[in-house]
Design an enzyme around this catalytic site. Structure first.
Site, PDB file in Angstrom:
ATOM      1  N   ASP A 145       0.861  -1.189   0.000  1.00 18.93           N
ATOM      2  CA  ASP A 145       0.000   0.000   0.000  1.00 18.93           C
ATOM      3  C   ASP A 145       0.895   1.236   0.000  1.00 18.93           C
ATOM      4  O   ASP A 145       1.662   1.441   0.954  1.00 18.93           O
ATOM      5  CB  ASP A 145      -0.900   0.032   1.232  1.00 18.93           C
ATOM      6  CG  ASP A 145      -1.988  -1.039   1.214  1.00 18.93           C
ATOM      7  OD1 ASP A 145      -1.768  -2.097   0.593  1.00 18.93           O
ATOM      8  OD2 ASP A 145      -3.040  -0.823   1.830  1.00 18.93           O
ATOM      9  N   LYS A 198      -7.155   3.046  -3.456  1.00 19.48           N
ATOM     10  CA  LYS A 198      -7.560   3.128  -2.047  1.00 19.48           C
ATOM     11  C   LYS A 198      -7.812   4.592  -1.687  1.00 19.48           C
ATOM     12  O   LYS A 198      -7.092   5.482  -2.145  1.00 19.48           O
ATOM     13  CB  LYS A 198      -6.440   2.539  -1.190  1.00 19.48           C
ATOM     14  CG  LYS A 198      -6.630   2.628   0.313  1.00 19.48           C
ATOM     15  CD  LYS A 198      -5.444   1.958   1.015  1.00 19.48           C
ATOM     16  CE  LYS A 198      -5.458   2.191   2.505  1.00 19.48           C
ATOM     17  NZ  LYS A 198      -4.276   1.586   3.176  1.00 19.48           N
ATOM     18  N   LYS A 219     -10.452  -0.099  -2.272  1.00 17.03           N
ATOM     19  CA  LYS A 219     -10.282  -0.199  -0.823  1.00 17.03           C
ATOM     20  C   LYS A 219     -10.597   1.141  -0.154  1.00 17.03           C
ATOM     21  O   LYS A 219      -9.786   2.054  -0.202  1.00 17.03           O
ATOM     22  CB  LYS A 219      -8.857  -0.627  -0.473  1.00 17.03           C
ATOM     23  CG  LYS A 219      -8.613  -0.729   1.047  1.00 17.03           C
ATOM     24  CD  LYS A 219      -7.192  -1.194   1.351  1.00 17.03           C
ATOM     25  CE  LYS A 219      -6.895  -1.154   2.840  1.00 17.03           C
ATOM     26  NZ  LYS A 219      -5.515  -1.613   3.162  1.00 17.03           N
TER      27      LYS A 219
END
Length: 320
Positions: free
Chosen positions: A157, A220, A256
């Site tokens: 991430d 995300k 996400k």
């Protein structure tokens, strides 16, 4: 590695199309109306709600990203991820096997998570590349990714450099994500937009497209460290770019939401959004995750109420 069904094709990206990026416009008023409609009109009750909450557990990236993280805390997080719901509740609900979608830790804690989860096939997500500000040098970012992958991370991430979006430096952002994707190797890349810093939904949509064009496996919303984190209008904007990207390229990109998602009700809102806008195929861990730390406790309390008719105190539920 993200468990995906046979035949699933990982996003390979495409060339940067600045003409397309510059034409993107988002109608904020219409987006907010649609978001409000989803929240108010789409609800599930009783056994259907329980089933959706069990599904939500399987989609959580169970997260600890505190400055006071210790190996002991990460060990507890991993054990909770493998056994997220008490056995008596699982039996009452008729659930045989359940675990969260992944664990998510700082890259310094990946080795600890890998030791605890060895052989479990539980994905390990590492926040790397100068998280959360994303202002480290590219050399440092790429080295952090490589070290995280070597330590056992199967997902990375990264927070994008927000100034590239605010200054419309789309080529620079594309090159950054492309380099990070290459550094990941077989590990999957989640590009964190930090949408609370991007000011406009136009910027959210454009940044989403650039990251997907560069090969991001997921986009995300937030690091969880911004003043404003995940919101339904922002999520709506992002999932619609995912749908458009799939229509143009054939690649399915994951979504996400993260930051501030701490109640079972809020999790249900995001599941509803994804189901309505992207379809049932996206309600699986290889395409949808919820970044959260305290959410699991509230879901467990709601499921206990469904089973027993009474809420339990938080201290009865194991904390990661």
């Amino acid at each position: 590695m993200i468990a995906a069904p046979s035949g699933f094709r990982r996003n390979e990206g495409m060339g940067l199309d600045l003409g397309w990026i510059n034409r993107i416009r988002v109608n904020r008023s219409a987006s907010e109306r649609r978001a409000a409609s989803l929240v108010k009109r789409r609800t599930v009750k009783k056994e259907y709600q329980a089933a959706w909450l069990v599904k939500a557990i399987s989609l959580i990236d169970l997260t600890t990203l505190g400055g006071d993280d210790t190996p002991g805390r990460v060990e507890r997080l991993c054990m909770k991820a493998m056994h997220p719901l008490r056995s008596d509740l699982m039996e009452a609900l008729g659930v045989a096997v359940l675990r969260t979608g992944a664990v998510c830790v700082y890259h310094e804690m990946v080795a600890t998570a890998a030791r605890v989860l060895n052989g479990s096939r539980m994905p390990i997500a590492a926040v790397s590349a100068g998280f959360p500000a994303g202002l480290s040098s590219m050399e440092t970012k790429l080295r952090e990714i490589e070290v995280s992958v070597a330590a056992g991370a199967t997902e990375i991430d990264i927070a994008i450099t927000r100034q590239h979006v605010l200054r419309a430096n789309w080529t620079t952002l594309y090159d950054e994500i492309l380099a990070c994707r290459q550094a990941c190797g077989a590990a999957h890349l989640k590009a964190i937009l930090a949408t609370g810093d991007l000011l406009m939904l136009d910027n959210v949509a454009k940044a989403s497209w650039v990251c997907m064009m560069a090969g991001a496996d997921f986009i995300k919303t937030s690091t969880g460290k911004e003043v404003v984190n995940a919101t339904i209008p922002v999520a709506l904007t992002m999932v619609r770019t995912i749908r458009e990207y799939q229509e143009q390229t054939g690649y399915q990109v994951g979504f996400k939401p993260a930051g501030g998602i701490s109640s079972a009700q809020s999790a249900l809102q995001y599941l509803t959004l994804v189901k309505e806008e992207l379809g049932r195929d996206w309600l699986e861990p290889h395409l949808f995750r919820i970044g959260a730390s305290s959410l699991l406790t509230d879901i467990e309390r709601q499921l206990e109420y469904f089973v027993t008719g009474a809420y339990s105190a938080n201290h009865r539920h194991a904390q990661p």
